[in-house]
Design an enzyme around this catalytic site. Structure first.
Site, mmCIF file in Angstrom:
data_model
loop_
_atom_site.group_PDB
_atom_site.id
_atom_site.type_symbol
_atom_site.label_atom_id
_atom_site.label_comp_id
_atom_site.label_asym_id
_atom_site.label_seq_id
_atom_site.Cartn_x
_atom_site.Cartn_y
_atom_site.Cartn_z
ATOM 1 N N PHE A 124 -0.659 2.666 15.536
ATOM 2 C CA PHE A 124 -1.929 2.519 14.835
ATOM 3 C C PHE A 124 -2.274 3.734 13.991
ATOM 4 O O PHE A 124 -3.438 3.990 13.699
ATOM 5 C CB PHE A 124 -3.037 2.201 15.845
ATOM 6 C CG PHE A 124 -2.713 0.976 16.640
ATOM 7 C CD1 PHE A 124 -2.689 -0.278 16.040
ATOM 8 C CD2 PHE A 124 -2.374 1.074 17.972
ATOM 9 C CE1 PHE A 124 -2.357 -1.406 16.765
ATOM 10 C CE2 PHE A 124 -2.045 -0.058 18.705
ATOM 11 C CZ PHE A 124 -2.032 -1.295 18.105
ATOM 12 N N CYS A 125 -1.270 4.443 13.569
ATOM 13 C CA CYS A 125 -1.434 5.627 12.722
ATOM 14 C C CYS A 125 -1.352 5.198 11.256
ATOM 15 O O CYS A 125 -0.687 4.218 10.912
ATOM 16 C CB CYS A 125 -0.309 6.616 13.045
ATOM 17 S SG CYS A 125 -0.272 8.085 12.003
ATOM 18 N N GLY A 126 -2.007 5.947 10.393
ATOM 19 C CA GLY A 126 -1.931 5.683 8.959
ATOM 20 C C GLY A 126 -0.521 5.823 8.412
ATOM 21 O O GLY A 126 -0.199 5.272 7.358
#
Length: 186
Positions: A56-58
């Site tokens: 869920f990281c950019g």
């Protein structure tokens, strides 16, 4: 007194050996996200790219670029290994959910470790070793390139995209390097 000292040393020896730092990147093992163990010794003589990841990281879009590296350079010997971590609060706690998400969303087919600490006092020994030679991961998708001989060649920050020219050149140079113990030709 000498017997007490000798006993203390004998008892401490296994602890000292267990704490001795590994000298090469191929000396480490990770728990596999599917169960079992990923033993980096199985890739001795081949370059490895070890990346701390988070679903869920950019930077998660880099999974597709890492998959492309796996497809392009895996047949030439490169191991791409994802090491999911929630050390930056952007990863699921459930290993199956991580694996399913990465496969379904990004088409990940390269090996993945079980969720692992990459920084701080609980950091996996690989990341302690790599940080001692480069820098500890400051965010998700920090990449460590290990050479055929097990030496850390370079660390790449999260912002380095898998398709960047300098990154690809480093991987190609690692693949072009002779295997340890190889005799020169010519």
């Amino acid at each position: 007194m000498a017997e007490t000292t000798r006993r203390a040393l004998l008892l401490a020896t296994p602890l000292l050996l267990a704490a001795a730092p590994a000298e090469r990147g191929h000396d480490f093992r990770f728990d596999d996200i599917e169960g079992g163990v990923i033993d980096l010794a199985d890739w001795r003589g081949k370059p490895m790219l070890v990346v701390n990841t988070a679903s869920f990281c950019g930077y998660a879009r880099q999974f597709s670029g890492l998959q492309e590296l796996h497809e392009r350079y895996g047949p030439r010997g490169l191991l791409v290994l994802a090491v999911p971590s929630n050390d930056f609060n952007q990863e699921n706690a459930d290993a199956n959910a991580i694996k399913d998400f990465c496969e379904a969303t990004w088409g990940v087919q390269f090996p993945m470790a079980a969720p692992t600490h990459v920084k701080g006092p609980e950091a996996h020994p690989f990341f302690v070793w790599a940080a001692a030679q480069s820098v500890a991961p400051r965010w998700n998708f920090y990449k460590y390139l290990v050479g055929r001989d097990g030496r850390l060649l370079q660390g790449f920050p999260s912002s380095t995209e898998p398709d960047s020219a300098s990154f690809r050149q480093a991987i190609q140079a690692a693949l072009a390097a002779p295997a340890p113990g190889a005799r020169p030709t010519g």
